[in-house]
Design a protein around this motif. Structure first.
Motif, PDB file in Angstrom:
ATOM      1  N   VAL A 141       7.987   8.373  -5.621  1.00  0.00           N
ATOM      2  CA  VAL A 141       8.406   6.815  -5.701  1.00  0.00           C
ATOM      3  C   VAL A 141       7.911   6.074  -4.527  1.00  0.00           C
ATOM      4  CG1 VAL A 141      10.430   7.273  -7.261  1.00  0.00           C
ATOM      5  CG2 VAL A 141      10.609   7.211  -4.737  1.00  0.00           C
ATOM      6  N   SER A 142       7.432   4.947  -4.990  1.00  0.00           N
ATOM      7  CA  SER A 142       7.308   3.634  -3.856  1.00  0.00           C
ATOM      8  C   SER A 142       8.488   3.224  -3.638  1.00  0.00           C
ATOM      9  CB  SER A 142       6.414   2.883  -4.383  1.00  0.00           C
ATOM     10  OG  SER A 142       5.075   2.989  -4.832  1.00  0.00           O
ATOM     11  N   ALA A 143       8.439   1.952  -2.727  1.00  0.00           N
ATOM     12  CA  ALA A 143       9.504   1.165  -2.429  1.00  0.00           C
ATOM     13  C   ALA A 143       9.710   0.229  -3.462  1.00  0.00           C
ATOM     14  CB  ALA A 143       9.330   0.491  -1.198  1.00  0.00           C
ATOM     15  N   MET A 144      10.715  -0.546  -3.654  1.00  0.00           N
ATOM     16  CA  MET A 144      11.122  -1.525  -4.441  1.00  0.00           C
ATOM     17  C   MET A 144      10.036  -2.738  -4.349  1.00  0.00           C
ATOM     18  SD  MET A 144      14.934  -2.106  -4.658  1.00  0.00           S
ATOM     19  CE  MET A 144      16.028  -0.988  -5.335  1.00  0.00           C
TER      20      MET A 144
ATOM     21  N   LYS B 261       9.226  -5.097  -1.286  1.00  0.00           N
ATOM     22  CA  LYS B 261       9.944  -4.513   0.117  1.00  0.00           C
ATOM     23  C   LYS B 261       8.980  -4.142   1.017  1.00  0.00           C
ATOM     24  CE  LYS B 261      13.776  -3.735   1.595  1.00  0.00           C
ATOM     25  NZ  LYS B 261      14.808  -4.804   1.896  1.00  0.00           N
ATOM     26  N   THR B 262       7.702  -3.354   0.928  1.00  0.00           N
ATOM     27  CA  THR B 262       6.984  -3.243   1.744  1.00  0.00           C
ATOM     28  C   THR B 262       6.406  -4.424   2.651  1.00  0.00           C
ATOM     29  OG1 THR B 262       6.633  -1.175   0.651  1.00  0.00           O
ATOM     30  CG2 THR B 262       5.160  -1.604   2.611  1.00  0.00           C
ATOM     31  N   ASN B 263       6.180  -5.337   1.896  1.00  0.00           N
ATOM     32  CA  ASN B 263       5.569  -6.804   2.283  1.00  0.00           C
ATOM     33  C   ASN B 263       6.713  -7.348   3.393  1.00  0.00           C
ATOM     34  OD1 ASN B 263       3.392  -6.493   0.868  1.00  0.00           O
ATOM     35  ND2 ASN B 263       4.080  -7.999  -0.670  1.00  0.00           N
TER      36      ASN B 263
ATOM     37  N   GLY C 103      11.366   2.077   3.078  1.00  0.00           N
ATOM     38  CA  GLY C 103      11.530   1.377   1.739  1.00  0.00           C
ATOM     39  C   GLY C 103      11.641   2.576   0.616  1.00  0.00           C
ATOM     40  N   GLU C 104      10.907   3.528   0.974  1.00  0.00           N
ATOM     41  CA  GLU C 104      11.019   4.395  -0.064  1.00  0.00           C
ATOM     42  C   GLU C 104      11.908   5.593  -0.027  1.00  0.00           C
ATOM     43  OE1 GLU C 104       8.159   3.152   1.333  1.00  0.00           O
ATOM     44  OE2 GLU C 104       6.847   3.110  -0.552  1.00  0.00           O
ATOM     45  N   GLN C 105      12.692   5.338   1.536  1.00  0.00           N
ATOM     46  CA  GLN C 105      13.978   6.076   1.597  1.00  0.00           C
ATOM     47  C   GLN C 105      15.161   5.699   0.536  1.00  0.00           C
ATOM     48  OE1 GLN C 105      15.020   7.303   5.301  1.00  0.00           O
ATOM     49  NE2 GLN C 105      17.319   7.760   4.814  1.00  0.00           N
TER      50      GLN C 105
ATOM     51  N   GLY D 268       6.893   8.419  -1.466  1.00  0.00           N
ATOM     52  CA  GLY D 268       5.422   8.234  -1.226  1.00  0.00           C
ATOM     53  C   GLY D 268       5.227   7.681  -0.164  1.00  0.00           C
ATOM     54  N   PHE D 269       4.046   7.599   0.550  1.00  0.00           N
ATOM     55  CA  PHE D 269       3.602   6.791   1.592  1.00  0.00           C
ATOM     56  C   PHE D 269       4.208   7.322   3.028  1.00  0.00           C
ATOM     57  CE2 PHE D 269       4.674   2.359   3.589  1.00  0.00           C
ATOM     58  CZ  PHE D 269       3.363   1.806   3.943  1.00  0.00           C
ATOM     59  N   GLN D 270       5.074   8.153   2.927  1.00  0.00           N
ATOM     60  CA  GLN D 270       5.377   8.820   4.263  1.00  0.00           C
ATOM     61  C   GLN D 270       4.948  10.029   4.748  1.00  0.00           C
ATOM     62  OE1 GLN D 270       9.781   9.401   3.813  1.00  0.00           O
ATOM     63  NE2 GLN D 270      10.392   7.267   3.572  1.00  0.00           N
TER      64      GLN D 270
ATOM     65  N   GLY E  14      -1.054   4.113   4.677  1.00  0.00           N
ATOM     66  CA  GLY E  14      -1.909   2.921   4.460  1.00  0.00           C
ATOM     67  C   GLY E  14      -1.187   2.364   3.224  1.00  0.00           C
ATOM     68  N   ARG E  15      -1.553   0.972   3.064  1.00  0.00           N
ATOM     69  CA  ARG E  15      -0.687   0.200   1.830  1.00  0.00           C
ATOM     70  C   ARG E  15      -1.326   0.875   0.321  1.00  0.00           C
ATOM     71  NH1 ARG E  15       1.861  -4.273   2.576  1.00  0.00           N
ATOM     72  NH2 ARG E  15       2.905  -3.543   0.664  1.00  0.00           N
ATOM     73  N   GLY E  16      -0.400   1.142  -0.499  1.00  0.00           N
ATOM     74  CA  GLY E  16      -0.858   1.688  -1.734  1.00  0.00           C
ATOM     75  C   GLY E  16      -0.776   3.085  -1.662  1.00  0.00           C
ATOM     76  N   GLY E  17      -0.250   3.441  -0.435  1.00  0.00           N
ATOM     77  CA  GLY E  17      -0.521   5.209  -0.194  1.00  0.00           C
ATOM     78  C   GLY E  17       0.292   6.002  -0.991  1.00  0.00           C
ATOM     79  N   SER E  18       1.149   5.541  -1.876  1.00  0.00           N
ATOM     80  CA  SER E  18       1.947   6.502  -2.658  1.00  0.00           C
ATOM     81  C   SER E  18       1.342   7.032  -3.667  1.00  0.00           C
ATOM     82  CB  SER E  18       3.215   5.861  -3.473  1.00  0.00           C
ATOM     83  OG  SER E  18       4.032   5.255  -2.241  1.00  0.00           O
ATOM     84  N   ASP E  19       0.218   6.596  -4.160  1.00  0.00           N
ATOM     85  CA  ASP E  19      -0.855   7.348  -5.088  1.00  0.00           C
ATOM     86  C   ASP E  19      -1.300   8.496  -4.323  1.00  0.00           C
ATOM     87  OD1 ASP E  19      -0.581   4.973  -6.807  1.00  0.00           O
ATOM     88  OD2 ASP E  19      -2.177   3.903  -5.937  1.00  0.00           O
ATOM     89  N   THR E  20      -1.668   8.404  -3.177  1.00  0.00           N
ATOM     90  CA  THR E  20      -2.221   9.433  -2.319  1.00  0.00           C
ATOM     91  C   THR E  20      -1.254  10.531  -2.109  1.00  0.00           C
ATOM     92  OG1 THR E  20      -3.804   7.960  -1.427  1.00  0.00           O
ATOM     93  CG2 THR E  20      -3.525  10.003  -0.298  1.00  0.00           C
TER      94      THR E  20
HETATM   95  N1  ASP Z   1       5.330   1.013  -0.492  1.00  0.00           N
HETATM   96  C1  ASP Z   1       3.923   0.926  -0.094  1.00  0.00           C
HETATM   97  C2  ASP Z   1       3.113  -0.078  -0.038  1.00  0.00           C
HETATM   98  O1  ASP Z   1       3.569  -1.242  -0.933  1.00  0.00           O
HETATM   99  C3  ASP Z   1       3.161   2.191  -0.350  1.00  0.00           C
HETATM  100  C4  ASP Z   1       3.055   2.167  -2.274  1.00  0.00           C
HETATM  101  O2  ASP Z   1       3.633   1.338  -2.869  1.00  0.00           O
HETATM  102  O3  ASP Z   1       2.133   2.956  -2.667  1.00  0.00           O
HETATM  103  O4  ASP Z   1       1.992  -0.262   0.293  1.00  0.00           O
END
Ligand code: ASP
Ligand code: ADP
Ligand code: MG
Length: 418
Positions: free
Chosen positions: A46-49, A52-54, A79-81, A142-144, A157-163
């Motif tokens: 999961v990502s953060a809500m 949230k990360t912003n 955020g992911e916690q 994710g992301f961590q 890096g931003r969007g990193g939960s996909d990775t």
């Molecule tokens: N929460 C992180 C972000 O906003 C990671 C993700 O959403 O993939 O970049």
């Protein structure tokens, strides 16, 4: 007792809008339950809500403009916690065994490039034990990551939960990785700006890699690289579908799996570009090297490059683009080397956008880009720079024309939905 025959493993990933509040998280739990009932052992990333990360990033920047990158990661990883714990609770509420896993608990071992760390290896033994002994759903942040030598938390890096999701699927040898988001697949272009965009059933790894690097933020670039290298069957699909009647989404796959290949598969755009022009640089061997070597040393990625004769006919003008985030540093590097470069004027523009067309079919077709130059000219859109490669071309234009240019190319290559 563990069961005799191991069950197939599925990794499911849910992005920010899919876990935006507790109600949405309950909906995610229903998607997960469906797959558990179908006989899978499931790890959910999961990502953060959303948002949230912003917010966390803004707090860090507010605290100090030149912040400690290790503490940035400590803050933005939080955020992911929250969402891992909430989803584990919601899964338990509907009768499933579930527990949360933070990046350091899995563990995701990374390098120490805080803010954009790369995964070096993934553990996952505990997750597999949970599958075997308790049929326990693993809810993974994710992301961590963690940089073990220093023991510090990292982020990808931003969007990193996909990775995170694709890497876990590779590490656990999952049958599939399903990336759930707020659109029902990969579209011919961003459906938010072109309502006539249509969903693709399949996209080749190479095309998705280009689309993601050229601005289609639906998948993080590194996730596509990993899916390609480890041959992970990855689908992009919607968490807004009825959990009882899921749609297949878009499969990211090897080129050979795609029967009918159009010349252009998709159009991407990026507003994260800045243009720098050096006027009247001495026209002699080695000059390009002296401009670009210091930028490379400063780890600044230069993308488009145009060199042409200056108005005086004796010197040369060099135009290039850098990511907006590196713009100030790039200018500083150039100005520091001004004496050596000997340019008369540095001009720059940040109100530019890069529009790209991507398609494996371009390999076997001539004149694909030429058609675009004409169509853009017919609409009065000036092209500031061009780059091409085997399966894509990009043009740099004024940012104000972004949407018009994307729509123009989308129609031009026959991508508009009927
Ligand atoms: N929460 C992180 C972000 O906003 C990671 C993700 O959403 O993939 O970049
Ligand atoms: P998540 O929070 O689930 O990770 P993202 O916002 O990162 O979601 O990615 C999904 C968004 O990507 C979509 O809402 C869409 O606006 C955007 N997008 C950009 N280009 C494309 C494309 N070619 N196909 C689908 N979505 C795209
Ligand atoms: Mg995303």
């Amino acid at each position: 007792m563990s069961s005799t025959k191991p069950r197939p493993i599925l990794v499911m990933k849910f992005g920010g809008t899919s876990v935006a509040n507790v109600e949405r998280i309950r909906n995610v739990a229903q998607h997960v339950k469906r797959e558990v009932d179908a006989g899978y052992d499931v790890a959910v990333v999961v990502s953060a809500m959303s948002g949230k990360t912003n917010e966390l990033v803004a707090w860090v920047k507010d605290a100090a403009p030149l912040y400690d990158a290790r503490e940035y990661d400590a803050v933005v990883a939080s955020g992911e916690q929250v969402t891992t714990g909430l989803l584990a609770i919601c899964l338990q509420e509907i009768g499933l065994n579930a527990r949360s896993w933070q990046g350091w608990q899995v563990p995701y071992e990374t390098d120490d490039a805080h803010g954009s760390a790369r995964i070096a290896s993934i553990g996952g033994e505990g997750i597999l034990k949970g599958f075997a002994e308790r049929r326990e759903v693993a809810v993974v942040a994710g992301f961590q990551g963690i940089h073990t030598p220093t023991g510090r938390i990292t982020t990808l890096g931003r969007g990193g939960s996909d990775t995170s999701a694709v890497a876990l699927a590779a590490g656990l040898k999952a049958e599939r990785c399903d990336i759930y988001t707020d659109v029902d697949g990969v579209y011919t272009t961003d459906p938010r700006i072109v309502p006539k965009a249509h969903r693709l059933d399949k996209v080749a790894f190479e095309e998705m890699l280009e689309m993601a690097s050229l601005g289609a933020k639906v998948l993080q670039v590194r996730s596509v690289e990993l899916a390609m290298v480890h041959n992970v069957r990855t689908f992009v699909r919607s968490s807004f579908d009825n959990p009882a009647q899921p749609m297949p989404g878009t499969l990211i796959c090897a080129e050979e799996e795609i029967m009918e290949q159009p010349v252009v598969t998709g159009i991407a755009y990026s507003k994260d570009e800045a243009q720098i022009t050096l006027r009247e640089v001495a026209d002699k061997p080695g000059v390009a090297a002296s401009v670009f070597a210091p930028l490379a040393e400063a780890n600044i990625v230069v993308d488009m490059i145009v060199q042409n004769v200056s108005a005086d006919g004796k010197t040369t003008d060099i135009t290039f683009t850098v990511p907006s985030s590196d713009y100030a540093r790039a200018v500083a590097v150039i100005e520091k080397n001004k004496d050596e470069l000997g340019y008369t004027l540095l001009q720059s523009a940040q109100d530019v956008a890069k529009i790209s067309a991507i398609g494996i079919g371009m390999r076997s077709h001539a004149g694909v880009a030429a058609k675009a130059f004409k169509a853009l000219a017919d609409r009065g859109i000036n092209i500031r720079a061009i780059t091409t490669s085997e399966i894509k071309f990009s043009v740099l234009i004024d940012v104000a024309y972004t949407e018009l240019a994307v729509r123009t190319l989308h129609s031009l290559y026959g991508l508009d939905a009927a």
